[in-house]
Design an enzyme around this catalytic site. Sequence first.
Site, PDB file in Angstrom:
ATOM      1  N   GLU A 121      -0.549  -5.092   6.134  1.00  0.00           N
ATOM      2  CA  GLU A 121       0.783  -5.201   5.522  1.00  0.00           C
ATOM      3  C   GLU A 121       1.649  -6.200   6.284  1.00  0.00           C
ATOM      4  OE1 GLU A 121       1.333  -0.766   3.567  1.00  0.00           O
ATOM      5  OE2 GLU A 121       1.795  -1.040   5.672  1.00  0.00           O
ATOM      6  N   THR A 145       0.854  -1.198   0.000  1.00  0.00           N
ATOM      7  CA  THR A 145       0.000   0.000   0.000  1.00  0.00           C
ATOM      8  C   THR A 145       0.886   1.243   0.000  1.00  0.00           C
ATOM      9  OG1 THR A 145      -1.777  -1.139   1.151  1.00  0.00           O
ATOM     10  CG2 THR A 145      -1.733   1.256   1.373  1.00  0.00           C
TER      11      THR A 145
HETATM   12  C1  5RP Z   1       1.288   2.229   4.200  1.00  0.00           C
HETATM   13  C2  5RP Z   1       2.757   2.107   4.202  1.00  0.00           C
HETATM   14  C3  5RP Z   1       3.479   2.609   3.013  1.00  0.00           C
HETATM   15  O1  5RP Z   1       4.209   1.567   2.462  1.00  0.00           O
HETATM   16  C4  5RP Z   1       4.398   3.702   3.428  1.00  0.00           C
HETATM   17  O2  5RP Z   1       3.629   4.709   4.062  1.00  0.00           O
HETATM   18  C5  5RP Z   1       5.167   4.280   2.256  1.00  0.00           C
HETATM   19  O3  5RP Z   1       4.288   4.947   1.406  1.00  0.00           O
HETATM   20  P1  5RP Z   1       4.795   5.754   0.148  1.00  0.00           P
HETATM   21  O4  5RP Z   1       5.283   4.751  -0.838  1.00  0.00           O
HETATM   22  O5  5RP Z   1       3.577   6.516  -0.325  1.00  0.00           O
HETATM   23  O6  5RP Z   1       5.885   6.683   0.613  1.00  0.00           O
HETATM   24  O7  5RP Z   1       3.366   1.610   5.122  1.00  0.00           O
HETATM   25  O8  5RP Z   1       0.735   1.806   5.412  1.00  0.00           O
END
Ligand code: 5RP
Length: 230
Positions: free
Chosen positions: A105, A28
């Site tokens: 996750e 995500t």
């Molecule tokens: C979501 C997450 C994402 O992997 C993390 O926030 C990184 O996001 P982005 O790729 O938009 O920087 O842990 O819960």
Amino acid sequence: MDARQLKIEAAREALGHVEDGMKLGIGTGSTAEEFVRLLAVKVGEGLSIIGVPTSERTAALCTELGVPLSTLDETPRLDLTIDGADEIDPHLGLIKGGGGALLREKIVAAASSKMIVIADASKLVDTLGRFPLPIEVNPFGLGATRAAIEDAAARLGLKGELTLRMTNDAPFVTDGGHFIIDASFGRIPDTRALSDALHAIPGVVEHGLFLGLAKAAIVAEAGGVRTVRP
Ligand code: 5RP
């Protein structure tokens, strides 16, 4: 190269680890979404995979783009998970949950033989904790859980603001129906001790420290893409 292009480059490299017939955990966040877009193109060209999404948001994008999906009930063992991260330390300890999907996750990563993280180099740190640690909590007894987190952290010499994550003037609610407390502890020297201490609090559902789960991180920067291993 702009920030989005770096995410695309990391995602493209990760796609090279995806083999026909794989059962794939799909992360995500904005970097994981770039991976989904590239994966969808390969699926359109005939790659056969089945994906298990880590959030409703990722599920919606996969469905829109034609990536076939399953669940951990139907497909309990996965070959590979590709996901983003908010911070990555040299041992591939991670902070995740900036997008609010940390529980699913972590469940999906733990069900996978291998987890590969994709990120741009801004996510690399010497010690985790610059990014506030997301802690997923049950809404029941929020005040007591918050106090218990403060006490547990203080015993480890950590203190900092605990902020209930909000969206549109209401608490942010995760896909699992829980709240998130973002804990600004600063540097966390002993991540394992904090992880164990948080897990001992009944109102804590899960936290965003991912320790020992990632086997590699694909990191994109202006000079190119490199793979970091613990
Ligand atoms: C979501 C997450 C994402 O992997 C993390 O926030 C990184 O996001 P982005 O790729 O938009 O920087 O842990 O819960």
